[in-house]
Design an enzyme around this catalytic site. Sequence first.
Site: not given
Lengths: 415, 83
Positions: A190, A218, A249
């Site tokens: 990240s 991610h 996300k």
Amino acid sequence: MAYSNDVRDGFSKELDGIREAGLFKEERWIKSPQAADIEVEFPAGAEGKKVINFCANNYLGLSNHPDVVEAARIGLGTRGYGLSSVRFICGTQDIHGHLEHRLTEFLGTEDTLLFPSCMDANAGVFEALLGDQDIMIADRLVHASIVDGMRLCKAMRDTYKHSNMEHLEEKLRDHQDKRIRLIITDGVFSMDGDLAKLDEIVALAEKYDAMVFVDDSHASGFIGKTGRGTHEHCGVLGQIDIITTTLGKALGGASGGCVSGRKELVELCRQRARPYLFSNTVAPVIVSGAIKVLDLVSATTERRDKLEWNTKFWRDGLEKMGLDIKAGDSPIVPVMLYNAKLAQDMARDLYEEGIYVVGFFFPVVAKGQARIRTQLSAAHDQHHLEKGLEAFAKVADKYGILGKSKKEIKEIFGL
Amino acid sequence: MEEYKKAILEYVIKEYMEDDEDEEITYDTELISGGIVDSFSMVSLKRFLENKYDIQIPDADASPEAFDSVDKIAALVDRFKQA
């Protein structure tokens, strides 16, 4: 103990200490839905300012997609607002099962279990699966939620240098006496935006009889040719034993996470993982929205392809202007500044220019590794990127760092 | 004592420093509070000391404070060797 003035003073001093160390975090109120263009009230009470957002995890631009919002609205109407229960008492609706099935298909695993967040998934998964005869071997840059989850587990812990396969191999060799060896890594890291070498990790796991855990928060939705994640990118679909990921996300951005992987491991989480057992079910509105997100990302790769194009355009632009960025292909693009004050000052100036980014420094990243982390989205259009690059060029020029190497930046600003 | 320090420093550099690291580590560099060694990574350091010096360091003694510099670690090893 009453909350006396002495006690109050003690806590106030702790807060002062955080302020003095320059680590005090302030929230900025956003007065619009999450998007490339947002309106921010900062400082509190100030006029709303229109800025371009370069710090959201809204990789696919689905956080406010009309189809997702509509699906959430339908879920709200047909399944209600909440369930007032944990999953195993009376908190599991048909749609929870459908979403778990869809995630299993999308991630290419055997089974999936939803959690209120990926933080919760990581907090519960290790303790549910491992005991004191086992060893967890983690990359040194894994996410904080993994670190917390490892702390809650009785298995022994060890670490290997970031993405260093020789060091990982050494550790696997060292721990052959343990019952289970679990290699733990992020899929995309990240803070640095680089990808784990999952093909090499899987090969080492085979050689040294280990299992592999990947947090793909991610990556899920956009890394790999069809966006299934880092395991797809590295050609090891179906070979990762445990994947955790988030719906917070790219996959809609609301909340919720999951453990996905070998069916026995997922079932053990269903039986033992405390954040699953003792926290409320994921709300129907989120589950319905997430199912629609999976429809969208499964139907076309258009959004992840646009994100890939945006990422390349942004990385090329920053490099050409002479900024020092971490190499890679992911839409996490850290602009390296090394000095904490410089990172804060530049982020503040960029905000004045209408570009919303955040400076990161120790303890979030290692000492001397301060940076501004920029994040791309499929919601960005070319004009957003051009304006962002223009602002970076102006602000970086003000501080005299264009074309400067790490060594030169350190010489000018120190650490 | 000097021998302990030399061996421990060598291990710390090999185990914890990245190849491109330009920070220099000395005997009194703060390892834990300086962010060079995290609490998880202390495990390998403890195992190294126990194997190399044939000692057992109870968890209570393997505190972040006791492991915060090569000087302090060498003093800890010395204490257990004498015991």
